[in-house]
Design a protein around this motif. Structure first.
Motif, PDB file in Angstrom:
ATOM      1  N   GLU A  65       0.790  -1.294   0.006  1.00  0.00           N
ATOM      2  CA  GLU A  65       0.046  -0.203   0.080  1.00  0.00           C
ATOM      3  C   GLU A  65       0.853   1.207  -0.132  1.00  0.00           C
ATOM      4  O   GLU A  65       0.567   2.488  -0.243  1.00  0.00           O
ATOM      5  CB  GLU A  65      -1.034  -0.003   1.109  1.00  0.00           C
ATOM      6  N   GLY A  74       6.024  -4.307   4.647  1.00  0.00           N
ATOM      7  CA  GLY A  74       6.050  -5.593   5.477  1.00  0.00           C
ATOM      8  C   GLY A  74       4.619  -5.206   6.611  1.00  0.00           C
ATOM      9  O   GLY A  74       4.347  -6.125   7.269  1.00  0.00           O
ATOM     10  N   GLU A  75       4.315  -4.239   6.631  1.00  0.00           N
ATOM     11  CA  GLU A  75       3.291  -3.622   7.795  1.00  0.00           C
ATOM     12  C   GLU A  75       1.957  -3.625   7.234  1.00  0.00           C
ATOM     13  O   GLU A  75       1.136  -3.868   8.127  1.00  0.00           O
ATOM     14  CB  GLU A  75       3.832  -2.269   8.195  1.00  0.00           C
ATOM     15  N   CYS A  79       0.652  -6.400   2.456  1.00  0.00           N
ATOM     16  CA  CYS A  79       1.899  -7.340   2.847  1.00  0.00           C
ATOM     17  C   CYS A  79       1.594  -8.293   3.590  1.00  0.00           C
ATOM     18  O   CYS A  79       2.166  -9.350   3.671  1.00  0.00           O
ATOM     19  CB  CYS A  79       2.950  -6.262   3.527  1.00  0.00           C
TER      20      CYS A  79
END
Ligand SMILES: [Zn+2]
Length: 560
Positions: A65, A74-75, A79
């Motif tokens: 995003e 990754g957050e 992800c």
């Protein structure tokens, strides 16, 4: 115990975490960062080398995003869903189970629709070569005019089976087997972070068994952790894999060199007690002999930094190249005949006994150098040829050296002679039988010149020439490079121009001490002391009685 298998827990989540496959990573990272990513990739390669991992990271990179980049956050939700394996726009298909044209059509019909959650749909089609011809045709249409929101990742173990029309529309990458070293380093990193103790040899054995597949390596590591109750030792791993410790192999080859049949059969007995697979043992023995032969015959080849390389060069200096070839041949036949033996152990025993009987009676003295043309090797450092003209030294040489006539006396050019006369002669006692081994022990020498120096015995030093003897069967150690380096190191030590003359005279060699024999004697006595102290230890004795145990002597190691 709640426990996530290592392969899942440690699956790389970013490109930098991926081990190996640098060529593929570079293409993907550059494509992503420059926003010029090809729409179809073909990865060929065996199982467990990272195909699914790469496609997951790619799906994240495209759908994060925070924006398209090679460094997804990754957050964000996208992800996290990819990491959890439940992202709707990453579509994994196993072609082996969907070979029918209808299946492919259904799949490709959906290609037209925009992604549900992210920017891109990522299709991973595994074993793509299993698709039928009509499925390939349906796929080809899509590949010719790919919708802009679709990326294809095809994986195959057999790229030859793909139609050229498909191949030509993909960016092809051959995913390589991951190197042994890369796997064992990665395993070590994981174990350190998991706070699990391990032995380096154990990881090397696991990496070797994984044969290039990181996934296999991690699942073997999982097994090893539970097998060793949270401890990864070489012994447990070898027991688990049915393989053999490198140390045991060295014992076997050393026993062969020493013509020590008793130790040889004891080793076989131990391997049997430890439940080793003798076919794997022979494989490991073949691999060791191959490394020995390489070291002996192509010594200039870069030596690997494996922990045992020193031990290996020591062995290579104790056995002739011809004997290594013979042992290899016998081991190969032994492996072939193993299924026909009454049982694997007796087959293995016979192979060892055959090796023993075909070995010359005493390997270190048996190979006579009968070639009178080249029993003497001479290394000429720039000023050396003028040594011979010193007439009074000649009878001296004859007295010491019965094979005097084989000396290659170099023609001395006038310039060289003049220069030599100018050179300061140094005391003949600077180097002697008494200080030879301690002198060379302190010389700065690399692996091969070190082996040469360690195996040379001192004959005499006449202030410009150092006469050394080397056993004829070790002649292969005297490579030009090794001789040059030894001569150079001695020149620096003596601070004088000297040359080295290496003679392959067996009788002469037997009577003199070399650093190698000195070290071997020292090691033997250390080992004897260690064995004695174990046998005299009251605690060991008590344990033996309590558990009806026995001490396996070859596992005793002296410690400092
Ligand atoms: Zn993200």
């Amino acid at each position: 115990m709640s426990y996530l298998v290592l392969a899942r827990k440690w699956r790389p989540k970013t490109f930098p975490e991926v081990v190996g496959q640098q060529h593929v990573l570079r293409a993907l990272i550059n494509g992503l960062d420059q926003d010029r990513l090809h729409h179809a990739f073909l990865f060929s390669g065996t199982r467990g080398v990272g195909k699914t991992t790469l496609s997951r990271i790619l799906a994240k990179s495209l759908n994060c995003e925070q924006g398209v980049s090679s460094t997804p956050c990754g957050e964000c939700q996208s992800c996290q869903e990819v990491d959890a394996g439940r992202f709707v726009d990453l579509i994994e298909v196993d072609a082996a189970s969907r070979t029918k044209v209808d299946d492919t059509r259904e799949l490709l019909d959906n290609v037209q629709y925009a992604p549900s959650r992210g920017r891109y749909k990522v299709y991973l089609i595994d074993e793509v070569h299993m698709l039928s011809t009509s499925s390939f045709n349906a796929l080809l249409k899509t590949l010719e005019e790919p919708p802009p929101h679709v990326k294809f990742l095809f994986a195959t173990t057999d790229p030859q089976k793909l139609p050229v029309t498909i191949l030509s529309r993909c960016l092809q990458f051959n995913l390589r087997r991951i190197e042994l070293e890369q796997i064992s380093v990665h395993l070590a990193t994981i174990l350190k972070q998991e706070d699990i103790t391990f032995e380096a040899d154990a990881l090397t054995a696991l990496a070797r068994a994984a044969d290039g597949s990181m996934r296999d390596a991690l699942s073997l590591l999982d097994q090893a952790i539970s097998f060793g109750a949270g401890n990864v030792t070489a012994e447990h791993v070898h027991q688990m894999l049915g393989t053999i410790e490198q140390q045991q192999l060295f014992h076997i080859v050393t026993a062969l060199i020493n013509q020590d049949g008793k130790t040889l059969l004891q080793q076989s007995q131990e391997l049997s007690l430890q439940g080793r697979d003798f076919n794997l043992v022979l494989n490991a023995l073949l691999a060791l002999l191959q490394r020995l032969a390489t070291l002996q015959l192509v010594p200039d080849l870069e030596m690997t930094d494996e922990d045992d390389s020193e031990k290996l060069s020591l062995l290579s200096s104790q056995i002739s190249p011809e004997s290594v070839q013979l042992l290899y041949q016998i081991a190969l036949h032994g492996k072939r005949d193993l299924p026909f033996a009454a049982d694997p152990k007796s087959g293995f025993d016979m192979t060892l006994l055959r090796m023993l009987s075909f070995q010359p009676k005493k390997i270190t003295t048996s190979i006579r150098d009968t070639d009178t043309a080249s029993p003497l090797t001479e290394v000429q450092q720039p000023i050396t040829p003028a040594v011979q003209p010193v007439s009074e030294s000649k009878p001296h040489i004859e007295a010491i050296e019965p094979k005097k006539e084989i000396y290659h006396v170099q023609e001395a050019t006038p310039e060289v002679v003049t220069e030599n006369i100018k050179a300061e002669p140094i005391s003949n006692t600077a180097l002697s039988v008494d200080n030879w081994t301690s002198t060379i022990a302190n010389l700065k020498l690399a692996a091969l010149s070190r082996q040469l120096a360690n195996n040379c015995a001192f004959i005499k030093f006449d202030s410009t020439k150092i006469y050394l003897s080397l056993a004829p069967e070790l002649a292969h150690l005297a490579t030009d490079k090794a001789k040059e380096r030894l001569a150079l190191a001695l020149q620096q030590h003596l601070n004088s121009t000297v040359s080295v003359v290496i003679e392959h005279n067996d009788a002469q060699h037997q009577s003199s001490q070399t650093l190698a024999t000195q070290q071997a004697e020292h090691e033997t006595s250390r080992q004897q002391q260690a064995v004695e102290s174990i046998h005299n230890d009251s605690t060991v004795d008590a344990i033996k009685h309590a558990f009806n145990g026995q001490v396996i002597e070859s596992t005793i190691k002296p410690i400092d």
